[in-house]
Design a protein around this motif. Structure first.
Motif, PDB file in Angstrom:
ATOM      1  N   ASP A 106       0.835  -1.192   0.000  1.00 57.75           N
ATOM      2  CA  ASP A 106       0.000   0.000   0.000  1.00 57.75           C
ATOM      3  C   ASP A 106       0.876   1.251   0.000  1.00 57.75           C
ATOM      4  O   ASP A 106       1.929   1.293   0.635  1.00 57.75           O
ATOM      5  CB  ASP A 106      -0.901  -0.013   1.244  1.00 57.75           C
ATOM      6  CG  ASP A 106      -1.845   1.172   1.249  1.00 57.75           C
ATOM      7  OD1 ASP A 106      -1.531   2.156   1.935  1.00 57.75           O
ATOM      8  OD2 ASP A 106      -2.873   1.106   0.553  1.00 57.75           O
ATOM      9  N   ASP A 107       0.455   2.315  -0.703  1.00 60.76           N
ATOM     10  CA  ASP A 107       1.247   3.540  -0.817  1.00 60.76           C
ATOM     11  C   ASP A 107       1.536   4.166   0.546  1.00 60.76           C
ATOM     12  O   ASP A 107       2.639   4.638   0.815  1.00 60.76           O
ATOM     13  CB  ASP A 107       0.531   4.560  -1.706  1.00 60.76           C
ATOM     14  CG  ASP A 107       0.556   4.153  -3.169  1.00 60.76           C
ATOM     15  OD1 ASP A 107       1.391   3.296  -3.514  1.00 60.76           O
ATOM     16  OD2 ASP A 107      -0.241   4.690  -3.948  1.00 60.76           O
ATOM     17  N   SER A 108       0.543   4.206   1.439  1.00 63.29           N
ATOM     18  CA  SER A 108       0.749   4.813   2.752  1.00 63.29           C
ATOM     19  C   SER A 108       1.747   3.994   3.571  1.00 63.29           C
ATOM     20  O   SER A 108       2.578   4.553   4.294  1.00 63.29           O
ATOM     21  CB  SER A 108      -0.575   4.928   3.504  1.00 63.29           C
ATOM     22  OG  SER A 108      -1.163   3.642   3.658  1.00 63.29           O
ATOM     23  N   ASP A 109       1.657   2.680   3.450  1.00 57.45           N
ATOM     24  CA  ASP A 109       2.632   1.837   4.146  1.00 57.45           C
ATOM     25  C   ASP A 109       4.031   2.069   3.589  1.00 57.45           C
ATOM     26  O   ASP A 109       5.015   2.084   4.327  1.00 57.45           O
ATOM     27  CB  ASP A 109       2.269   0.355   3.992  1.00 57.45           C
ATOM     28  CG  ASP A 109       1.002  -0.013   4.766  1.00 57.45           C
ATOM     29  OD1 ASP A 109       0.654   0.749   5.681  1.00 57.45           O
ATOM     30  OD2 ASP A 109       0.397  -1.040   4.438  1.00 57.45           O
ATOM     31  N   PHE A 110       4.114   2.263   2.269  1.00 56.16           N
ATOM     32  CA  PHE A 110       5.422   2.429   1.651  1.00 56.16           C
ATOM     33  C   PHE A 110       6.103   3.716   2.126  1.00 56.16           C
ATOM     34  O   PHE A 110       7.319   3.739   2.305  1.00 56.16           O
ATOM     35  CB  PHE A 110       5.304   2.443   0.128  1.00 56.16           C
ATOM     36  CG  PHE A 110       6.643   2.520  -0.550  1.00 56.16           C
ATOM     37  CD1 PHE A 110       7.456   1.401  -0.616  1.00 56.16           C
ATOM     38  CD2 PHE A 110       7.110   3.711  -1.073  1.00 56.16           C
ATOM     39  CE1 PHE A 110       8.704   1.468  -1.212  1.00 56.16           C
ATOM     40  CE2 PHE A 110       8.353   3.793  -1.669  1.00 56.16           C
ATOM     41  CZ  PHE A 110       9.149   2.663  -1.744  1.00 56.16           C
ATOM     42  N   ALA A 111       5.382   4.795   2.342  1.00 53.75           N
ATOM     43  CA  ALA A 111       5.991   6.040   2.813  1.00 53.75           C
ATOM     44  C   ALA A 111       6.671   5.832   4.162  1.00 53.75           C
ATOM     45  O   ALA A 111       7.783   6.328   4.397  1.00 53.75           O
ATOM     46  CB  ALA A 111       4.937   7.140   2.906  1.00 53.75           C
ATOM     47  N   GLY A 160       6.161  13.558  -2.701  1.00 53.25           N
ATOM     48  CA  GLY A 160       5.748  12.897  -1.476  1.00 53.25           C
ATOM     49  C   GLY A 160       6.886  12.475  -0.584  1.00 53.25           C
ATOM     50  O   GLY A 160       6.664  11.814   0.443  1.00 53.25           O
ATOM     51  N   GLY A 161       8.134  12.830  -0.938  1.00 52.70           N
ATOM     52  CA  GLY A 161       9.293  12.457  -0.132  1.00 52.70           C
ATOM     53  C   GLY A 161       9.558  13.433   0.999  1.00 52.70           C
ATOM     54  O   GLY A 161       8.774  14.356   1.253  1.00 52.70           O
ATOM     55  N   ASP A 162      10.663  13.247   1.692  1.00 54.42           N
ATOM     56  CA  ASP A 162      11.052  14.075   2.833  1.00 54.42           C
ATOM     57  C   ASP A 162      12.332  14.831   2.452  1.00 54.42           C
ATOM     58  O   ASP A 162      13.431  14.283   2.538  1.00 54.42           O
ATOM     59  CB  ASP A 162      11.286  13.187   4.052  1.00 54.42           C
ATOM     60  CG  ASP A 162      11.541  13.978   5.326  1.00 54.42           C
ATOM     61  OD1 ASP A 162      12.013  15.127   5.222  1.00 54.42           O
ATOM     62  OD2 ASP A 162      11.290  13.442   6.421  1.00 54.42           O
ATOM     63  N   VAL A 181      18.295  16.178   2.353  1.00 60.34           N
ATOM     64  CA  VAL A 181      19.475  17.050   2.483  1.00 60.34           C
ATOM     65  C   VAL A 181      20.493  16.402   3.417  1.00 60.34           C
ATOM     66  O   VAL A 181      21.698  16.360   3.124  1.00 60.34           O
ATOM     67  CB  VAL A 181      19.059  18.439   3.005  1.00 60.34           C
ATOM     68  CG1 VAL A 181      20.297  19.258   3.420  1.00 60.34           C
ATOM     69  CG2 VAL A 181      18.269  19.189   1.941  1.00 60.34           C
ATOM     70  N   LYS A 182      20.026  15.885   4.531  1.00 62.75           N
ATOM     71  CA  LYS A 182      20.936  15.237   5.478  1.00 62.75           C
ATOM     72  C   LYS A 182      21.560  13.982   4.873  1.00 62.75           C
ATOM     73  O   LYS A 182      22.746  13.701   5.066  1.00 62.75           O
ATOM     74  CB  LYS A 182      20.180  14.878   6.764  1.00 62.75           C
ATOM     75  CG  LYS A 182      19.701  16.088   7.573  1.00 62.75           C
ATOM     76  CD  LYS A 182      18.952  15.651   8.824  1.00 62.75           C
ATOM     77  CE  LYS A 182      18.584  16.834   9.715  1.00 62.75           C
ATOM     78  NZ  LYS A 182      17.649  17.771   9.055  1.00 62.75           N
ATOM     79  N   LEU A 183      20.762  13.229   4.129  1.00 63.31           N
ATOM     80  CA  LEU A 183      21.272  12.012   3.492  1.00 63.31           C
ATOM     81  C   LEU A 183      22.301  12.361   2.411  1.00 63.31           C
ATOM     82  O   LEU A 183      23.352  11.717   2.311  1.00 63.31           O
ATOM     83  CB  LEU A 183      20.107  11.231   2.879  1.00 63.31           C
ATOM     84  CG  LEU A 183      20.448   9.910   2.178  1.00 63.31           C
ATOM     85  CD1 LEU A 183      21.086   8.928   3.160  1.00 63.31           C
ATOM     86  CD2 LEU A 183      19.193   9.302   1.556  1.00 63.31           C
ATOM     87  N   ALA A 184      22.040  13.383   1.611  1.00 67.60           N
ATOM     88  CA  ALA A 184      22.984  13.792   0.560  1.00 67.60           C
ATOM     89  C   ALA A 184      24.289  14.302   1.162  1.00 67.60           C
ATOM     90  O   ALA A 184      25.379  14.046   0.631  1.00 67.60           O
ATOM     91  CB  ALA A 184      22.350  14.864  -0.322  1.00 67.60           C
TER      92      ALA A 184
END
Length: 964
Positions: free
Chosen positions: A482-487, A538-540, A545-548
């Protein structure tokens, strides 16, 4: 062994008994080759070697000491395929590197310019004979083995191993994921063993059977037995008790418990009966031996791929074969080869998936089929009409496996679908564990998914890695997540990999071998996926930025510069006012700068980003970050040809180092100061600083504390080698070159940087064989890793080699063509050496005016820029031009030689002094003053204590013999 380094067993004929197995072992140095098994070992340890490189090695070993022409080698290694010589050179370079050819004085392969190659080391041969097993005969009237395929794609290795295993063991299960080709392989093995069992081979397709109570009944009925009860087991075993039969039990996974019990009973009661089973899960029965069938090998991602090379990979062969069989028209150019390779990788080398995609080429063409796969891995494409129902589509194949899972296994499978490619058990636990499914349940589910071939296991050293095939992952994402679960899953996934980068980031620079780096490279697939999600719809973005920022230094350390550029720029653009000026921006600006510097040579953009990062580091008091950034700015200005500014950055770094107790920082400062002294011709101080850098820097196995200093070990080492040659120690210089290259062999940016200057040492010593080998190595790495500026230098070195080899006209034309790219890439230091070679080439073809103009321009340039160490050589060449004129100007030549001699003595560059002394002595001989020439040359020659096999010293010795 699979992957680019696997040895494809193209020339192996499937084993047929009762022919004796003949094994020939070839030995040279620490290496052993078993040709029939396509196996290479070094000191007993398997050595990694590409398929074509292995074929070249076998061809050379077949005629040691003999030159084998390039055309003949290509015909043997690529039979029936048109291949350019560049492919041969590429694989010969890989072979030389794998054997350590040219290192530490070891030589195996010699190049005959314009002709071919020869194996020059002693080769020992030994042959062992193994008697075949005796083959009893028996009559059998119920054989039902399906027809054998007229053509099977690259399963010779598997077929031979399975044949040998079936001779040795009575019960073998072929295990693999759905669609990988288990049934096809089992049928071919059955045909191979038909003579062995005198035709007594029974094929039992269990896929259509849903009632486990009927397994024995179906087998018995296929044997022609009259079954009079509900349980036919006792009748079946009674019949098999004295029979020599091969039972092929196909598709056992849905009846696994019943088949396992029955197989164990048959093994005990019928000692001459053999069983070959296929299953997506091991039967775990008594006496079972498991053979795991891997997907077909695909071309690796990131490699330069031609159509000819692509056709050597079995996944590509299957794709082409099935596409052409379905009526598709294929030109199969290099561009199409790359697209098809990407499709095969996306389909994980699974035979069924490749066949289904290949059938679409006639309808959609290569590009559109690839686009459809990228947009949505099409699970509904239909296969051949005669295929079993479970293999009509990929959807049906995976449905079959999914229905066999427990509910917890299904939940965990859905959660693991967030991973791309390979992941660790720690990553799986971090993402899949929740309040409703605890750690123990996740571990148990993973065990079950591995057993059922829904998760592939990939050993990596002492650790185990896991992977969902793309087909399984697409199924889970499209059908059951499900899309909500995937987020929620994607957030946990991105957080885990950000923490992983921050925790493990410092270790990347000390991963010395490809084997050590491979798991980290693979893990970056999940970092990429997390970045795509964070910056997508729909991402964070804040998490992105922190990951990059955490990824930027790692991308740099692993030479993944295009990605370093892409994500650093994307994250910088996403910074808000509150996050500017912090550690994230410091890392991102540094990542952007290093990518600008190495990909396209945008020096001004790189400088701006470096200075922004340096300003933040100074404001935050990050001394070790400052050291690393000052070091890169030093290199950047060296490459731009501004050696005076480079010296100032070295002094700034030295000042920062004095304010810290960090040993790595101090060694780093010594390294920069040593290089700065060398550039301005102060070789004595250069050597002191460079030796101090090497003496005091930490072991390469220790984590660097200096920011972005992954390649800190090669710069002092390679420049010390050049310093040693200049001081008159050519043997020590060459030894230092090889030692330094070993330290950076698995770091492409550092390796190509080191080779840029290492090859110059080979030119100076006159070792053109090693120069050519290392140039080929250089180019293969620079182009494979998108190192544009470095690749430009590599092609310049190739042209330089042509001039040294006597092909002055072609070398001059090529070098002129590359000089614009080399200037654009800001290779300031090596530009001087290219100009020297270009001037030599111009002299050789009689263009003396242009040669003189180039030399004078270069002298002016080094005077203004500050890299004066090659000036004695420039003055010497200027003198040679005066002598080469139609009316030689001996006086002007002598003046140039004397200036060169004075400067070389002032610099204490004994090798420059020797060259100039040779020219002066020859000038005196021409004037009828041989004794004057001898008195000048002999004391210089006698100051050398080594390197008498090098070109300059041999020339001096010959001249002295004449003068004496």
């Amino acid at each position: 062994m699979r992957g680019w380094v696997s040895a494809l067993n193209k020339n192996t004929t499937p084993m047929k008994t009762p022919v004796a197995l003949r094994k020939e072992t070839l030995s040279f140095g620490p290496f052993r080759v078993v040709a029939s098994e396509r196996r290479l070992t070094k000191d007993g340890v398997p050595a990694e070697l590409g398929a074509r490189a292995f074929d070249i090695l076998i061809a050379l070993l077949s005629r040691p000491g003999e030159v084998i022409g390039k055309r003949e080698l290509i015909a043997q290694v690529w039979p029936g395929i048109t291949v350019e010589e560049v492919s041969l050179r590429f694989h010969v370079a890989n072979l030389r590197r794998a054997l350590g050819d040219g290192r530490d004085g070891v030589r195996y392969i010699a190049t005959s310019p314009g002709q071919g190659y020869s194996f020059i080391a002693p080769v020992l041969r030994s042959i062992a004979q193994e008697p075949p097993p005796e083959i009893p005969a028996s009559a059998f009237q119920h054989g039902n083995l399906p027809g054998r395929l007229t053509r099977m794609i690259d399963r010779e290795d598997d077929l031979q191993r399975l044949g040998v295993l079936m001779e040795r063991e009575r019960f073998v299960t072929v295990v693999g994921s759905g669609g990988v080709g288990k049934t096809t392989v089992a049928i071919v093995v059955g045909h191979q063993l038909t003579d062995r069992f005198a035709g007594a081979v029974l094929f039992v397709d269990l896929s259509m059977l849903s009632d486990s109570d009927l397994v024995a009944t179906v087998i018995a009925s296929l044997l022609g037995l009259s079954v009079q009860s509900h349980d036919a087991t006792s009748s079946l075993i009674a019949y098999l008790r004295d029979k020599q039969i091969l039972l092929i039990l196909d598709t056992c996974e849905h009846l696994i418990e019943t088949v396992a019990v029955l197989a164990s009973m048959i093994l005990v009661a019928a000692p001459r009966t053999h069983i070959l089973a296929t299953s997506r899960e091991t039967l775990q029965a008594e006496g079972e031996h498991v053979y795991r069938l891997e997907p077909l090998e695909c071309p690796p991602d990131g490699e330069l791929l031609t159509a000819e090379v692509a056709k050597t990979f079995p996944a590509m062969q299957l794709f082409l074969d099935r596409a052409l069989a379905s009526g598709a028209q294929l030109d199969f150019t290099d561009a199409e080869a790359a697209i098809v390779a990407a499709m095969c990788r996306k389909l994980d080398g699974v035979a069924l998936a490749i066949e289904l995609a290949a059938r679409r080429i006639e309808t959609y063409g290569v590009h559109q089929t690839a686009a459809l796969l990228e947009q949505r891995l099409t699970l509904s494409w239909r296969g051949a009409r005669g295929a079993p129902a479970r293999q009509k589509t990929l959807q049906a194949t995976i449905d079959w496996s999914y229905r066999l899972l427990s509910e917890v296994e299904r939940v965990v499978l859905r959660r693991l679908a967030v991973f791309v490619g390979i992941f660790t058990i720690d990553a799986a636990l971090a993402v899949a564990t929740t309040a409703s499914v605890d750690r123990s349940l996740v571990l148990g589910a993973i065990d079950g998914l591995v057993a059922k071939s829904m998760i592939a296991v990939r050993p990596a050293g002492t650790l185990m890695r896991y992977q969902l095939l793309d087909t399984t992952r697409a199924y889970a994402r499209e059908n059951i997540v499900d899309d909500s679960d995937f987020a929620e899953l994607a957030t946990r996934h991105a957080v885990y990999y950000r923490q992983w980068l921050e925790t493990r980031g410092l270790e990347w620079s000390i991963l010395a071998t490809a084997a050590e780096r491979a798991p980290h490279f693979i893990a970056l697939n999940n970092v990429r996926s997390a970045l795509e999600w964070c910056f997508g719809s729909g991402g964070d973005i804040d998490l992105g930025v922190k990951l990059a920022a955490a990824a930027a230094p790692v991308f740099w350390a692993m030479s993944l510069l295009p990605e370093c550029h892409r994500w650093s720029l994307r994250a910088i653009q996403a910074l808000d006012e509150t996050s500017k000026g912090g550690r994230e921006e410091m890392h991102l600006q540094a990542g952007l700068a290093t990518s600008f510097m190495n990909i396209d040579g945008k020096t001004d953009d790189a400088k701006a980003a470096f200075h922004r990062s340096l300003t933040i580091a100074e404001e935050l008091g990050e001394s070790l970050v400052q050291m690393g950034l000052l070091g890169i700015l030093h290199v950047l200005h060296v490459r731009a040809g501004d050696f005076k500014a480079a010296f100032q950055y070295a002094r700034r770094a030295s000042a920062v180092a004095t304010r810290t107790d960090d040993a790595t920082a101090k060694a780093f400062a010594h390294s920069m100061m040593g290089r700065a002294f060398l550039f301005e011709g102060d070789v004595a101080n250069a050597r002191l600083e460079l030796e101090a850098a090497l003496k005091h820097q930490p072991n390469p196995a220790q984590v660097s504390t200096v920011y972005l200093a992954a390649d800190r070990h090669y710069r002092p080492g390679i420049q010390l080698a050049r310093t040693l040659w200049l001081q008159g120690y050519p043997s020590q210089a060459v030894e230092r070159v090889h030692h330094t290259l070993k330290e950076v062999i698995d770091h492409p940016v550092a390796l190509t940087g080191a080779l840029t200057f290492a090859i110059g040492v080979f030119f100076w010593t006159g070792d053109l064989v090693n120069a050519e080998t290392h140039i080929d190595w250089f180019l293969s790495h620079a182009e494979a890793h998108s190192l544009g500026p470095n690749a430009a230098a590599g092609w310049g070195l190739k042209a330089q080699l042509a001039i040294y080899q006597g092909n002055a006209k072609s070398g001059v034309e090529a070098l002129r063509g590359y000089m614009e790219r080399i200037h654009a890439a800001r290779h300031g230091l090596i530009v001087t050496e290219f100009n020297i070679s270009l001037a030599r080439g111009l002299m050789a073809i009689g263009q003396l005016t242009e040669a003189m103009s180039l030399i004078e321009q270069t002298i002016d340039r080094v005077d203004s820029a500050g890299d004066t160490f090659p000036k004695p050589e420039l003055l010497r060449l200027k003198g040679q031009v005066h002598l080469a004129k139609p009316e030689p100007d001996a006086a002007a030549a002598e003046s140039c030689f004397l200036q060169s001699l004075e400067l070389s003595r002032r610099q204490a560059t004994l090798s420059w002094e020797l060259r100039t002394t040779i020219d002066l002595a020859e000038l005196f001989v021409g004037r009828g003053q041989p004794e004057r020439g001898r008195r000048l040359l002999e004391p210089v020659f006698l100051r050398f204590t080594e390197g008498f096999e090098t070109a300059d010293l041999r020339a001096a010795e010959r001249l002295l013999a004449t003068l004496r």
